[in-house]
Enzyme design. Structure first.
Site, PDB file in Angstrom:
ATOM      1  CE1 TYR A 127      -3.424  -3.021   0.495  1.00 36.80           C
ATOM      2  CE2 TYR A 127      -4.428  -0.824   0.525  1.00 36.80           C
ATOM      3  CZ  TYR A 127      -4.467  -2.390   0.173  1.00 36.80           C
ATOM      4  OH  TYR A 127      -5.848  -2.916   0.186  1.00 36.80           O
TER       5      TYR A 127
ATOM      6  CE  LYS B 220       2.187 -18.742  -0.751  1.00 39.58           C
ATOM      7  NZ  LYS B 220       1.645 -19.671  -0.834  1.00 39.58           N
TER       8      LYS B 220
ATOM      9  CG  ASP C  57      -1.665 -20.667  -0.004  1.00 41.91           C
ATOM     10  OD1 ASP C  57      -1.070 -20.396   1.198  1.00 41.91           O
ATOM     11  OD2 ASP C  57      -1.098 -21.241  -0.896  1.00 41.91           O
TER      12      ASP C  57
ATOM     13  CG  ASP D 284      -8.072  -5.099   0.853  1.00 41.48           C
ATOM     14  OD1 ASP D 284      -8.965  -4.522   1.487  1.00 41.48           O
ATOM     15  OD2 ASP D 284      -7.642  -5.274  -0.308  1.00 41.48           O
TER      16      ASP D 284
ATOM     17  CG  ASP E  16     -13.494  -7.715   1.239  1.00 38.69           C
ATOM     18  OD1 ASP E  16     -13.416  -6.681   2.089  1.00 38.69           O
ATOM     19  OD2 ASP E  16     -13.603  -7.254  -0.127  1.00 38.69           O
TER      20      ASP E  16
HETATM   21  C1  IPM Z   1     -10.734  -1.414   2.353  1.00 43.37           C
HETATM   22  C2  IPM Z   1     -11.078  -1.093   1.143  1.00 43.37           C
HETATM   23  C3  IPM Z   1      -9.505  -0.154   0.804  1.00 43.37           C
HETATM   24  C4  IPM Z   1      -8.237  -0.851   1.124  1.00 43.37           C
HETATM   25  C5  IPM Z   1      -9.706   0.378  -0.551  1.00 43.37           C
HETATM   26  C6  IPM Z   1     -11.041   1.375  -0.804  1.00 43.37           C
HETATM   27  C7  IPM Z   1      -8.547   1.440  -0.842  1.00 43.37           C
HETATM   28  O1  IPM Z   1     -10.793  -2.074   0.260  1.00 43.37           O
HETATM   29  O2  IPM Z   1     -10.925  -0.682   3.393  1.00 43.37           O
HETATM   30  O3  IPM Z   1     -10.616  -2.625   2.538  1.00 43.37           O
HETATM   31  O4  IPM Z   1      -7.859  -1.464   0.240  1.00 43.37           O
HETATM   32  O5  IPM Z   1      -7.673  -0.816   2.161  1.00 43.37           O
HETATM   33 MG    MG Z   2     -10.858  -4.051   1.133  1.00 40.55          MG
END
Ligand code: IPM
Ligand code: MG
Length: 378
Positions: free
Chosen positions: A145, A195, A228, A252, A256
Site C-alpha cells: 500500500y 506467505k 492461501d 484486505d 473481505d
Molecule cells: C478496505 C478497502 C480499501 C483498502 C480501498 C478502498 C483502498 O478495500 O478498506 O478494505 O484496500 O484498504
Molecule cells: Mg478491502
C-alpha cells in the site's frame, strides 16, 4: 507512551462525521440516529463536526482540501460512510482521501471483527456463531500500500512495472504487539498469516518478529498459516482462529472473505486505530459506496452502526457500545436472515432497541475515568 486523547466515560466527545459518497450518507444517517438514541440513554454527549469530504468536494476544489483534513485532525474520532463515485477515476479518492487519512493519522491497526451474529445466515451451511468469532488485525500503513515502485516503457511491449512491499520492523512490531494485547482480552490465541515460503524478505521479518514477541506472551498460544491456506481454513474451520494478524494486503483480502462468511459485507464493521490516541481513529463499514444502489434507501446500515459501536468503545463509552451491539443482535434476530429493508427503518428499529442502564443516574459515569479502552467487545 502518553495518550493525547482520553478514553473518558461520560465526557463530551468530539466526533467527525464524514458521510462521503454513494450510500455513505444514507448509512451514516442511520448510524447517527442510533448515536442519538445512545446519548439519550447513557450520560455522554458528542459534539459533531460534519465533513464535506468526498467526490463533490474533490471536484469543486480540485483535490482534497488540507483545511478539511486539519478539521478532522482536531476531532476525537471519525465516523466515515464510504467514498468513491464514478465521476472520478477509480482509485483517486481511495488513495487521496482514505489511504491518506490512514497514513497521515498513522492509524496502524485496522481491526475487522468477523463474528457470525445470532439470526444471521452465513453462506457456510454448517458454521455456528460459536465457531465464527475472530478478530482480524491488519497492518494498515505499509506493505504494497505504500505505492513504492515504478514503471518504464509504459504502454509499450517492453513495459516493466514494479510494486514493492515495504515492511519496517517498527511497523511490524507495533501491530504484532497490538494483536497479542488484543488476544489477552479474548481467547488467548494469535495466528500470523503471511506467505513466508515465497516472500522471503518480508516474510522473514514478520516471522522472526512474531516469534520474538510471542516469547513475551507465554500465556498466549500461537500459530502460523500461509495466506492461501488461511483463506481455505476460514471457510472450512473458522473456529481455529481467535486473533489473526497479517500485513496490509493479505488483511484486505482475508477480511473481505471474513465479511462474506459472517453474513455479508453490509454487516461488517472496521476500526482504523491510532492506539497512541495522538490522532483521531477512523471507523468505517467495510463496504464501499455502492453507486448502483445509492439514493434508493435500501443499503444495509448495520456495518455503519457496528462501526459506531466500535467508535464509542474506543472513546471509553463501553456500556453504550455494548448496548448498541446488543440492539443490533436483537434486530438481526428479528430479521431472521431476511433482507435488510429500508435503511431508515433499520436505523429506527435498532435505535428503538437500544436499552440504557436499568437505573439511570445523572451522575453515572461522569466522575470515573475508565481504563483505556480495549475495544475488543464486538
Ligand atoms: C478496505 C478497502 C480499501 C483498502 C480501498 C478502498 C483502498 O478495500 O478498506 O478494505 O484496500 O484498504
Ligand atoms: Mg478491502
Amino acid at each position: 507512551m502518553t495518550d493525547c486523547r482520553d478514553a473518558e466515560t461520560g465526557a463530551t466527545h468530539h466526533v467527525g462525521v464524514l458521510p462521503g459518497d454513494g450510500i455513505g450518507p444514507e448509512v451514516v444517517a442511520a448510524a447517527v440516529q442510533v448515536l442519538d438514541a445512545a446519548e439519550s440513554r447513557w450520560y455522554f454527549r458528542t459534539r459533531r463536526s460534519w465533513s464535506p469530504l468526498g467526490t463533490t468536494a474533490y471536484l469543486e476544489h480540485g483535490g482534497v482540501e488540507q483545511q478539511e483534513v486539519d478539521r478532522l485532525a482536531e476531532t476525537d474520532a471519525v465516523l466515515l460512510g464510504a467514498i468513491g463515485d464514478p465521476r472520478l477515476p477509480a482509485g483517486v479518492l481511495e488513495r487521496e482521501l482514505l489511504l491518506r487519512l490512514r497514513r497521515e493519522f498513522d492509524l496502524y491497526a485496522n481491526l475487522r471483527p468477523v463474528r457470525l451474529r445470532p439470526g444471521v445466515l452465513s453462506p457456510l451451511r454448517s458454521v455456528t456463531p460459536a465457531e465464527c468469532d475472530l478478530l482480524v488485525v491488519r497492518e494498515n500503513t505499509e506493505s504494497l500500500y505504500c505505492n513504492a515502485g515504478g514503471a518504464v516503457h509504459v504502454g509499450g511491449t517492453a513495459e516493466i512495472a514494479t510494486q514493492e512491499s515495504i515492511n519496517s520492523r517498527h511497523a511490524v512490531d507495533r501491530v504484532l504487539r497490538f494483536a497479542f494485547e488484543a488476544a489477552l482480552e479474548r481467547r488467548r490465541h494469535v495466528t500470523l498469516v503471511h506467505k513466508v515460503n515465497v516472500l522471503e524478505y518480508a516474510g522473514g521479518l514478520w516471522q522472526r518478529r512474531f516469534d520474538a514477541i510471542a516469547a513475551e506472551y507465554p500465556d498466549i498460544a500461537t500459530a502460523y498459516v500461509h495466506v492461501d491456506a488461511a483463506c481455505l481454513y476460514l471457510v472450512t474451520d473458522p473456529g481455529r482462529y481467535d486473533v489473526v494478524v497479517t500485513d496490509n494486503l493479505f488483511g484486505d483480502i482475508f477480511s473481505d472473505l471474513g465479511a462474506g462468511i459472517q453474513g455479508g459485507i453490509g454487516l461488517s464493521a472496521s476500526a482504523n486505530l491510532d492506539p497512541t490516541r495522538c490522532a483521531p481513529s477512523l471507523f468505517e463499514p467495510i463496504h464501499g459506496s455502492a453507486p448502483d444502489i445509492a439514493g434508493r434507501g435500501v443499503a444495509d446500515p448495520v456495518g455503519a452502526i457496528l462501526s459506531l459501536a466500535l467508535l464509542l468503545d474506543f472513546l471509553g463509552e463501553k456500556d453504550a457500545a455494548q448496548g448498541i451491539s446488543d440492539a443490533v443482535d436483537d434486530h438481526l434476530l428479528a430479521r431472521a436472515g431476511g433482507p435488510s429493508g429500508a435503511t431508515v427503518e433499520v436505523g429506527a428499529d435498532i435505535a428503538a432497541r437500544v436499552v440504557g442502564p436499568s437505573v439511570p443516574s445523572p451522575l453515572a459515569g461522569r466522575t470515573e475515568t475508565s481504563a483505556p479502552s480495549r475495544y475488543f467487545f464486538p
